[in-house]
Motif scaffolding. Structure first.
Motif, PDB file in Angstrom:
ATOM      1  N   VAL A 151       0.853  -1.188   0.000  1.00  0.00           N
ATOM      2  CA  VAL A 151       0.000   0.000   0.000  1.00  0.00           C
ATOM      3  C   VAL A 151       0.887   1.236   0.000  1.00  0.00           C
ATOM      4  O   VAL A 151       1.809   1.347   0.806  1.00  0.00           O
ATOM      5  CB  VAL A 151      -0.928   0.012   1.242  1.00  0.00           C
ATOM      6  N   GLN A 152       0.617   2.142  -0.939  1.00  0.00           N
ATOM      7  CA  GLN A 152       1.316   3.421  -0.932  1.00  0.00           C
ATOM      8  C   GLN A 152       0.291   4.513  -0.650  1.00  0.00           C
ATOM      9  O   GLN A 152      -0.889   4.363  -0.946  1.00  0.00           O
ATOM     10  CB  GLN A 152       2.074   3.664  -2.224  1.00  0.00           C
ATOM     11  N   PHE A 153       0.752   5.589  -0.056  1.00  0.00           N
ATOM     12  CA  PHE A 153      -0.135   6.667   0.354  1.00  0.00           C
ATOM     13  C   PHE A 153      -0.033   7.854  -0.591  1.00  0.00           C
ATOM     14  O   PHE A 153       1.054   8.218  -1.028  1.00  0.00           O
ATOM     15  CB  PHE A 153       0.226   7.145   1.768  1.00  0.00           C
ATOM     16  N   LEU A 154      -1.175   8.461  -0.874  1.00  0.00           N
ATOM     17  CA  LEU A 154      -1.224   9.690  -1.653  1.00  0.00           C
ATOM     18  C   LEU A 154      -0.703  10.812  -0.766  1.00  0.00           C
ATOM     19  O   LEU A 154      -1.143  10.965   0.379  1.00  0.00           O
ATOM     20  CB  LEU A 154      -2.674   9.980  -2.072  1.00  0.00           C
ATOM     21  N   ALA A 155       0.248  11.573  -1.271  1.00  0.00           N
ATOM     22  CA  ALA A 155       0.798  12.693  -0.510  1.00  0.00           C
ATOM     23  C   ALA A 155      -0.275  13.759  -0.343  1.00  0.00           C
ATOM     24  O   ALA A 155      -1.194  13.880  -1.149  1.00  0.00           O
ATOM     25  CB  ALA A 155       2.006  13.261  -1.231  1.00  0.00           C
ATOM     26  N   ARG A 156      -0.142  14.525   0.683  1.00  0.00           N
ATOM     27  CA  ARG A 156      -1.072  15.643   0.890  1.00  0.00           C
ATOM     28  C   ARG A 156      -0.806  16.718  -0.169  1.00  0.00           C
ATOM     29  O   ARG A 156       0.304  16.854  -0.648  1.00  0.00           O
ATOM     30  CB  ARG A 156      -0.876  16.234   2.278  1.00  0.00           C
ATOM     31  N   PRO A 157      -1.839  17.496  -0.526  1.00  0.00           N
ATOM     32  CA  PRO A 157      -1.626  18.561  -1.520  1.00  0.00           C
ATOM     33  C   PRO A 157      -0.538  19.522  -1.044  1.00  0.00           C
ATOM     34  O   PRO A 157      -0.415  19.780   0.151  1.00  0.00           O
ATOM     35  CB  PRO A 157      -2.974  19.272  -1.596  1.00  0.00           C
ATOM     36  N   ASP A 158       0.231  20.055  -1.979  1.00  0.00           N
ATOM     37  CA  ASP A 158       1.272  20.994  -1.571  1.00  0.00           C
ATOM     38  C   ASP A 158       0.646  22.310  -1.132  1.00  0.00           C
ATOM     39  O   ASP A 158      -0.544  22.544  -1.290  1.00  0.00           O
ATOM     40  CB  ASP A 158       2.313  21.185  -2.671  1.00  0.00           C
ATOM     41  N   GLU A 159       1.466  23.179  -0.576  1.00  0.00           N
ATOM     42  CA  GLU A 159       0.958  24.411   0.029  1.00  0.00           C
ATOM     43  C   GLU A 159       0.271  25.340  -0.965  1.00  0.00           C
ATOM     44  O   GLU A 159      -0.602  26.107  -0.595  1.00  0.00           O
ATOM     45  CB  GLU A 159       2.103  25.147   0.725  1.00  0.00           C
ATOM     46  N   ASP A 160       0.666  25.307  -2.232  1.00  0.00           N
ATOM     47  CA  ASP A 160       0.038  26.203  -3.197  1.00  0.00           C
ATOM     48  C   ASP A 160      -1.251  25.629  -3.779  1.00  0.00           C
ATOM     49  O   ASP A 160      -1.818  26.164  -4.710  1.00  0.00           O
ATOM     50  CB  ASP A 160       1.012  26.583  -4.311  1.00  0.00           C
ATOM     51  N   GLY A 161      -1.732  24.507  -3.195  1.00  0.00           N
ATOM     52  CA  GLY A 161      -3.002  23.933  -3.619  1.00  0.00           C
ATOM     53  C   GLY A 161      -2.915  23.072  -4.857  1.00  0.00           C
ATOM     54  O   GLY A 161      -3.926  22.710  -5.427  1.00  0.00           O
ATOM     55  N   GLY A 162      -1.697  22.732  -5.278  1.00  0.00           N
ATOM     56  CA  GLY A 162      -1.519  21.900  -6.461  1.00  0.00           C
ATOM     57  C   GLY A 162      -2.003  20.479  -6.235  1.00  0.00           C
ATOM     58  O   GLY A 162      -2.375  20.082  -5.136  1.00  0.00           O
ATOM     59  N   GLU A 163      -2.016  19.720  -7.302  1.00  0.00           N
ATOM     60  CA  GLU A 163      -2.450  18.325  -7.232  1.00  0.00           C
ATOM     61  C   GLU A 163      -1.485  17.501  -6.401  1.00  0.00           C
ATOM     62  O   GLU A 163      -0.272  17.644  -6.519  1.00  0.00           O
ATOM     63  CB  GLU A 163      -2.533  17.726  -8.641  1.00  0.00           C
ATOM     64  N   PRO A 164      -2.003  16.597  -5.557  1.00  0.00           N
ATOM     65  CA  PRO A 164      -1.115  15.711  -4.801  1.00  0.00           C
ATOM     66  C   PRO A 164      -0.472  14.688  -5.740  1.00  0.00           C
ATOM     67  O   PRO A 164      -1.008  14.390  -6.806  1.00  0.00           O
ATOM     68  CB  PRO A 164      -2.059  15.031  -3.812  1.00  0.00           C
ATOM     69  N   GLU A 165       0.667  14.182  -5.363  1.00  0.00           N
ATOM     70  CA  GLU A 165       1.350  13.164  -6.147  1.00  0.00           C
ATOM     71  C   GLU A 165       1.550  11.927  -5.288  1.00  0.00           C
ATOM     72  O   GLU A 165       1.586  12.004  -4.072  1.00  0.00           O
ATOM     73  CB  GLU A 165       2.711  13.683  -6.613  1.00  0.00           C
ATOM     74  N   TRP A 166       1.707  10.782  -5.961  1.00  0.00           N
ATOM     75  CA  TRP A 166       1.950   9.547  -5.220  1.00  0.00           C
ATOM     76  C   TRP A 166       3.373   9.540  -4.710  1.00  0.00           C
ATOM     77  O   TRP A 166       4.298   9.920  -5.402  1.00  0.00           O
ATOM     78  CB  TRP A 166       1.726   8.326  -6.106  1.00  0.00           C
ATOM     79  N   GLN A 167       3.538   9.110  -3.460  1.00  0.00           N
ATOM     80  CA  GLN A 167       4.877   8.956  -2.906  1.00  0.00           C
ATOM     81  C   GLN A 167       5.444   7.655  -3.443  1.00  0.00           C
ATOM     82  O   GLN A 167       4.800   6.616  -3.382  1.00  0.00           O
ATOM     83  CB  GLN A 167       4.822   8.914  -1.385  1.00  0.00           C
ATOM     84  N   GLU A 168       6.642   7.719  -3.955  1.00  0.00           N
ATOM     85  CA  GLU A 168       7.290   6.534  -4.500  1.00  0.00           C
ATOM     86  C   GLU A 168       7.915   5.719  -3.372  1.00  0.00           C
ATOM     87  O   GLU A 168       8.316   6.262  -2.348  1.00  0.00           O
ATOM     88  CB  GLU A 168       8.364   6.921  -5.507  1.00  0.00           C
ATOM     89  N   LEU A 169       7.994   4.402  -3.588  1.00  0.00           N
ATOM     90  CA  LEU A 169       8.683   3.550  -2.632  1.00  0.00           C
ATOM     91  C   LEU A 169      10.175   3.884  -2.639  1.00  0.00           C
ATOM     92  O   LEU A 169      10.724   4.201  -3.689  1.00  0.00           O
ATOM     93  CB  LEU A 169       8.482   2.076  -2.986  1.00  0.00           C
ATOM     94  N   PRO A 170      10.843   3.808  -1.470  1.00  0.00           N
ATOM     95  CA  PRO A 170      12.277   4.099  -1.438  1.00  0.00           C
ATOM     96  C   PRO A 170      13.054   3.115  -2.303  1.00  0.00           C
ATOM     97  O   PRO A 170      12.625   1.984  -2.499  1.00  0.00           O
ATOM     98  CB  PRO A 170      12.645   3.924   0.043  1.00  0.00           C
ATOM     99  N   GLU A 171      14.196   3.560  -2.817  1.00  0.00           N
ATOM    100  CA  GLU A 171      15.064   2.705  -3.631  1.00  0.00           C
ATOM    101  C   GLU A 171      15.471   1.476  -2.833  1.00  0.00           C
ATOM    102  O   GLU A 171      15.792   1.568  -1.648  1.00  0.00           O
ATOM    103  CB  GLU A 171      16.310   3.493  -4.048  1.00  0.00           C
ATOM    104  N   GLY A 172      15.388   0.314  -3.449  1.00  0.00           N
ATOM    105  CA  GLY A 172      15.773  -0.920  -2.783  1.00  0.00           C
ATOM    106  C   GLY A 172      14.675  -1.558  -1.948  1.00  0.00           C
ATOM    107  O   GLY A 172      14.883  -2.575  -1.320  1.00  0.00           O
TER     108      GLY A 172
END
Length: 112
Positions: A90-111
Motif C-alpha cells: 500500500v502506498q499513500f497519496l501525498a497531501r496537496p502541496d501548500e500552493d493547492g496543487g495536485e497531490p502526487e503519489w509517494q514513490e517507494l524508497p530505492e531498494g
C-alpha cells in the motif's frame, strides 16, 4: 468449497450496503465478512465496484500466492495498492502541496 472474503466500505450508497448484507455478515458498520465461491465473490465485487459512487471499498480474499490473499479496491482514497515484485503493498497519496496543487503519489524508497 467457498473461501473467506472481507469487504470494507466507506461512504457507499445504501444499495451497496444492502447488496453486501444479503451475502455477508456485517459485524461492524461498513465491514462485511462471509464465505462464498469465487464466482459469487467476483459478481458481488463487480456490482460493488461499479456502484461505490463517491465512496470507496476494499475486498480481501484468500488466494494461492506468496501473501495468501489478494487486495482489490474501488473508489478514490489516500491509499493505493501497488504490485511490488508479486507482493501487494500500500502506498499513500501525498497531501496537496501548500500552493493547492495536485497531490502526487509517494514513490517507494530505492531498494524496497
Amino acid at each position: 468449497m467457498g473461501t473467506m472474503v472481507v469487504i470494507s466500505t466507506t461512504a457507499v450508497p445504501d444499495r451497496v450496503r444492502g447488496s453486501l448484507s444479503r451475502w455477508m455478515v456485517e459485524p461492524k458498520a461498513g465491514l462485511y465478512v462471509g464465505t462464498m465461491s469465487a464466482r459469487v465473490r467476483e459478481r458481488l465485487w463487480t456490482a460493488v465496484s461499479e456502484t461505490v459512487g463517491e465512496g470507496a471499498a476494499v475486498c480481501l480474499h484468500t488466494a494461492d500466492n506468496e501473501q495468501g490473499f489478494v487486495i482489490l479496491t474501488a473508489g478514490e482514497r489516500r491509499r493505493q495498492v501497488v504490485d511490488f515484485d508479486g507482493l501487494q503493498l500500500v502506498q499513500f497519496l501525498a497531501r496537496p502541496d501548500e500552493d493547492g496543487g495536485e497531490p502526487e503519489w509517494q514513490e517507494l524508497p530505492e531498494g524496497w
